[in-house]
Design a protein around this motif. Structure first.
Motif, PDB file in Angstrom:
ATOM      1  N   GLU A   6       0.800  -1.221   0.000  1.00 36.84           N
ATOM      2  CA  GLU A   6       0.000   0.000   0.000  1.00 36.84           C
ATOM      3  C   GLU A   6       0.831   1.268   0.000  1.00 36.84           C
ATOM      4  O   GLU A   6       0.421   2.290  -0.512  1.00 36.84           O
ATOM      5  CB  GLU A   6      -0.852   0.026   1.268  1.00 36.84           C
ATOM      6  CG  GLU A   6      -2.248  -0.500   1.108  1.00 36.84           C
ATOM      7  CD  GLU A   6      -2.967  -0.385   2.434  1.00 36.84           C
ATOM      8  OE1 GLU A   6      -2.845  -1.347   3.215  1.00 36.84           O
ATOM      9  OE2 GLU A   6      -3.590   0.640   2.692  1.00 36.84           O
ATOM     10  N   TYR A   7       1.986   1.202   0.651  1.00 36.28           N
ATOM     11  CA  TYR A   7       2.671   2.447   0.974  1.00 36.28           C
ATOM     12  C   TYR A   7       3.900   2.707   0.113  1.00 36.28           C
ATOM     13  O   TYR A   7       4.599   3.676   0.290  1.00 36.28           O
ATOM     14  CB  TYR A   7       3.054   2.446   2.459  1.00 36.28           C
ATOM     15  CG  TYR A   7       1.841   2.539   3.343  1.00 36.28           C
ATOM     16  CD1 TYR A   7       1.380   3.781   3.752  1.00 36.28           C
ATOM     17  CD2 TYR A   7       1.134   1.409   3.725  1.00 36.28           C
ATOM     18  CE1 TYR A   7       0.258   3.892   4.541  1.00 36.28           C
ATOM     19  CE2 TYR A   7      -0.002   1.504   4.510  1.00 36.28           C
ATOM     20  CZ  TYR A   7      -0.429   2.755   4.917  1.00 36.28           C
ATOM     21  OH  TYR A   7      -1.540   2.866   5.689  1.00 36.28           O
ATOM     22  N   LYS A   8       4.136   1.814  -0.823  1.00 32.94           N
ATOM     23  CA  LYS A   8       5.356   1.903  -1.611  1.00 32.94           C
ATOM     24  C   LYS A   8       5.437   3.203  -2.409  1.00 32.94           C
ATOM     25  O   LYS A   8       6.515   3.722  -2.661  1.00 32.94           O
ATOM     26  CB  LYS A   8       5.421   0.721  -2.578  1.00 32.94           C
ATOM     27  CG  LYS A   8       6.778   0.047  -2.570  1.00 32.94           C
ATOM     28  CD  LYS A   8       6.739  -1.214  -3.387  1.00 32.94           C
ATOM     29  CE  LYS A   8       8.064  -1.965  -3.277  1.00 32.94           C
ATOM     30  NZ  LYS A   8       7.970  -3.278  -3.911  1.00 32.94           N
ATOM     31  N   GLU A   9       4.300   3.718  -2.815  1.00 34.94           N
ATOM     32  CA  GLU A   9       4.298   4.867  -3.724  1.00 34.94           C
ATOM     33  C   GLU A   9       4.331   6.217  -3.013  1.00 34.94           C
ATOM     34  O   GLU A   9       4.342   7.248  -3.654  1.00 34.94           O
ATOM     35  CB  GLU A   9       3.044   4.817  -4.618  1.00 34.94           C
ATOM     36  CG  GLU A   9       2.957   3.583  -5.478  1.00 34.94           C
ATOM     37  CD  GLU A   9       2.853   3.937  -6.954  1.00 34.94           C
ATOM     38  OE1 GLU A   9       2.052   4.835  -7.268  1.00 34.94           O
ATOM     39  OE2 GLU A   9       3.585   3.350  -7.766  1.00 34.94           O
ATOM     40  N   LEU A  10       4.296   6.205  -1.691  1.00 36.02           N
ATOM     41  CA  LEU A  10       4.245   7.484  -0.981  1.00 36.02           C
ATOM     42  C   LEU A  10       5.534   8.268  -1.182  1.00 36.02           C
ATOM     43  O   LEU A  10       6.621   7.705  -1.161  1.00 36.02           O
ATOM     44  CB  LEU A  10       4.028   7.250   0.522  1.00 36.02           C
ATOM     45  CG  LEU A  10       2.710   6.604   0.952  1.00 36.02           C
ATOM     46  CD1 LEU A  10       2.592   6.669   2.476  1.00 36.02           C
ATOM     47  CD2 LEU A  10       1.528   7.292   0.312  1.00 36.02           C
ATOM     48  N   ASN A  11       5.405   9.580  -1.325  1.00 29.80           N
ATOM     49  CA  ASN A  11       6.603  10.421  -1.346  1.00 29.80           C
ATOM     50  C   ASN A  11       6.898  10.924   0.074  1.00 29.80           C
ATOM     51  O   ASN A  11       6.158  10.629   1.016  1.00 29.80           O
ATOM     52  CB  ASN A  11       6.455  11.573  -2.361  1.00 29.80           C
ATOM     53  CG  ASN A  11       5.354  12.556  -1.988  1.00 29.80           C
ATOM     54  OD1 ASN A  11       5.023  12.719  -0.816  1.00 29.80           O
ATOM     55  ND2 ASN A  11       4.800  13.216  -2.987  1.00 29.80           N
ATOM     56  N   ALA A  12       7.991  11.682   0.218  1.00 35.00           N
ATOM     57  CA  ALA A  12       8.434  12.067   1.561  1.00 35.00           C
ATOM     58  C   ALA A  12       7.380  12.902   2.300  1.00 35.00           C
ATOM     59  O   ALA A  12       7.146  12.704   3.497  1.00 35.00           O
ATOM     60  CB  ALA A  12       9.746  12.852   1.471  1.00 35.00           C
ATOM     61  N   THR A  13       6.723  13.815   1.584  1.00 31.90           N
ATOM     62  CA  THR A  13       5.695  14.652   2.213  1.00 31.90           C
ATOM     63  C   THR A  13       4.572  13.783   2.755  1.00 31.90           C
ATOM     64  O   THR A  13       4.071  14.000   3.863  1.00 31.90           O
ATOM     65  CB  THR A  13       5.106  15.648   1.181  1.00 31.90           C
ATOM     66  OG1 THR A  13       6.167  16.269   0.479  1.00 31.90           O
ATOM     67  CG2 THR A  13       4.250  16.695   1.850  1.00 31.90           C
ATOM     68  N   GLN A  14       4.181  12.792   1.947  1.00 35.08           N
ATOM     69  CA  GLN A  14       3.090  11.928   2.369  1.00 35.08           C
ATOM     70  C   GLN A  14       3.505  11.038   3.546  1.00 35.08           C
ATOM     71  O   GLN A  14       2.741  10.834   4.482  1.00 35.08           O
ATOM     72  CB  GLN A  14       2.618  11.088   1.166  1.00 35.08           C
ATOM     73  CG  GLN A  14       1.900  11.964   0.132  1.00 35.08           C
ATOM     74  CD  GLN A  14       1.838  11.343  -1.253  1.00 35.08           C
ATOM     75  OE1 GLN A  14       2.665  10.525  -1.636  1.00 35.08           O
ATOM     76  NE2 GLN A  14       0.842  11.750  -2.030  1.00 35.08           N
TER      77      GLN A  14
END
Lengths: 431, 431
Positions: free
Chosen positions: A12-20
């Motif tokens: 689920e979380y692989k695509e998150l960027n640093a802000t997210q």
């Protein structure tokens, strides 16, 4: 979504960027933050730390081994390094600075030579500039070969002694004869920021242009770096968050700050409020004789104080905003006072009448009804004046009106409200 | 600086841009605004109007002849036109739309097909796009020949049926073989916004990228326009200004709104507050017997209410911010409740002791000291729970917690404070 099982992270979380990621971490409790941290992509750690609320950044950094902090800082950019170094003890920070790559190190040191609220500190020093004596063809080739995209359509031109000369747009660059010098097509920038300018003023300036990047230069004309509209947005956000926190009588804190830290910070506001409250009690205590005679006064007195409080808060809010945008000055202050006076006068006449009618039917006492109406009118008008006056004076004294304004205003509206209402009643009913 | 003599304008004010002019106009009174307006550069009028606070824009537009409005709208961009049309009566607006150039007209109509808070409405439709079947050499020539600078380093690629395909960076464009098609080098955009997305969510999304421009597309993939980081900054600013205004019990209004407009808007808040205040008075009135016996209760009761009020406001402010950033969810709500409970417990124990000691020495009544201490502890704990609970419930009900939260909270802390303190005193002293 928040009850993260660390071993399900992958999908689920692989695509998150640093802000997210920073956003996710801020919404976790301390225990959850610690479970999550080791599972994060180590190449993102420095950007994530840099994006975190200062309280959370400090909390996490305090729990990491020194070696890990060092590795994270060294892997990041100078802007990220700066954010992490800020929450470290002075000594640890200086040790880490020594281990940075020489380029990052000089960028960090350049930043640290500025005060905390000077734009020079936050200017991005890691920016692509072109020399004024370069050939147009050389620059075009360099752009073609660069693997990162340009951040803006304009390129900043710097002389060999690092003086800022202006900018060159890509259109002009492509149109220019390939063999000419960049200096032939350089244009003056619409806006440059002085490195000593305050962050909030610099942000306002960037907002008023349609540019994404604005160059920051020293007094002597030397190029320091660029300040971006993204930086400005961040500064505005911090500014507003802090103002709203102060209006709510709390310091800007992490959702899950440690209980003791929160308690200590909030205790300050509660203590100041208690002083105010005791002052109001003292005023009430002056009129204990009339309170014993007429218990309706005790029942009704909070109404007088509270109507003044709201009126004052309305004028205060408008004035604080006007001061923050620099739109209130000596030239229009009396016009503002006048307008706030008339607004308060009309509203006080309206609501004092309503209160008087209700009181008359509730307590069947017309004198009491008149006294409370007069007290409300006086308190609301004083409140409106104070709502403009107090923040202006505070700003002149160098105190942030958003912090101290409403406490002082409440004191005024409570004291004046109780004094006028109970004092008036004493004169009429006891003499 | 504000006492502008209109005929001195030339020297000092010639260099101001539209944003700066809007700032000047907002800090003038109505009379001054009217004196200044005819002296402004007519080519800037539409941008200045568009930048002005909505109240001020409405005020000025209402005073201009229809012909002047029409000329101003027609001279501006579609984004500016939209801002001006918004403050006009429906009929006048439709008449003006008919007279716009066909390009501006279709852009304005596309915007007006969206709701007020949908990003599709504010997406800039007047943007340079390239066709996917264009040759790289054609695009480069077009860029060279264009007299305006590109707003970003990326160019948006659109198919012949207006579907959005992605973007092409200038680096890639310059590196590509001149005779190849744009479609060969187009890359998927990191982020696209759905046209129906709310403005504030779109702004958060733009903020989380490092991009200056983000494409807005329809459900069916059609390209609508671009939303910029400058737009996002403006939306955030409006959002925060409105929240702060509500916290101060005022609507977001112009510094020099007409007195009657201000009076009417603020009267609403004052009326709601009066209801709250009467509710508190009613609770106090329930205990008139004990108030007659012990006048110290009347003297001290505001302290109990006010300490609860501040505690509640602290929890409320933190919770409202957490809700605004979507960082509070079912998953961490109980952790937040727990933390706020412990913070309130510690602070209430601390300050209740202080108040008890002072009361003991002031009124020489140890029972009274114990009663007020217990009342403060109960009220502060209830306040902390309510400060979290109330905004969460309001948000679930679809009510903006920033508007209604603090009024409801004050009601709770006043009612609970007076009830517990006076009720407790009644039980002890009267029975």
């Amino acid at each position: 979504a928040l009850a993260i099982e660390p071993f399900q992270l992958e999908d689920e979380y692989k695509e998150l960027n640093a802000t997210q990621w920073a956003w996710v971490i801020e919404s976790l409790t301390k225990e959850q933050r610690l479970i999550l941290w080791p599972h994060l992509d180590s190449s993102m750690l420095s950007s994530i730390l840099s994006e975190l609320h200062e309280d959370v950044r400090q909390q996490i950094v305090a729990l990491l081994p020194k070696k890990d902090i060092e590795a994270t800082v060294c892997a990041g950019t100078s802007v990220e390094a700066l954010d992490i170094l800020e929450v470290l003890p002075q000594k640890t920070a200086s040790n880490i600075i020594k281990k940075l790559s020489s380029e990052t190190q000089s960028e960090v040191e350049a930043s640290l030579s500025y005060e905390e609220d000077e734009v020079g500190r936050y200017a991005n020093k890691h920016v692509y500039t072109i020399a004024d004596d370069a050939l147009v063809s050389t620059v075009i080739t360099a752009i073609k070969n660069s693997d990162t995209n340009l951040e803006s359509n304009a390129l900043f031109v710097v002389s060999s002694d690092l003086k800022f000369l202006g900018e060159v747009s890509l259109n002009d660059l492509l149109n220019a004869p390939k063999s000419s010098n960049v200096s032939a097509i350089v244009e003056r920038s619409d806006m440059v920021l002085n490195d000593k300018e305050s962050l909030i003023e610099a942000s306002k300036a960037v907002q008023s242009t349609q540019k994404s990047l604005v160059p920051v230069i020293k007094e002597n004309g030397q190029f320091v770096g660029v300040f971006s509209i993204h930086d400005a947005l961040y500064i505005f956000q911090e500014f507003y968050e802090a103002q709203m926190a102060h209006m709510g009588k709390v310091n800007d804190e992490d959702l899950f700050s440690p209980v003791l830290t929160s308690t200590r910070r909030r205790a300050v506001w509660l203590g100041i409020n208690l002083l105010t409250a005791f002052l109001a009690s003292f005023v009430i205590g002056m009129f204990d004789k009339v309170l014993i005679e007429i218990v309706a006064l005790a029942v009704l007195m909070p109404i007088v104080a509270s109507m003044g409080g709201i009126t004052g808060s309305q004028s205060l809010t408008l004035t604080i905003r006007g001061l923050a945008t620099n739109q209130i000055s000596q030239g229009n202050l009396s016009a503002l006072h006048k307008k706030e006076f008339y607004v308060a006068l009309l509203n006080s006449l309206c609501w004092a009448t309503v209160v008087a009618v209700i009181c008359y039917f509730w307590f069947e006492n017309s004198v009491l009804a008149v006294i409370i109406a007069i007290a409300i009118i006086i308190n609301m008008i004083v409140a409106a004046f104070s709502g403009v006056f107090i923040p202006v004076i505070l700003e002149k004294m160098g105190v942030d009106p958003a912090i101290a304004g409403s406490v002082i205003l409440t004191t005024v509206t409570d004291v004046v409200g109780f004094f006028v209402f109970l004092g008036g009643a004493s004169i009429i009913f006891l003499w």
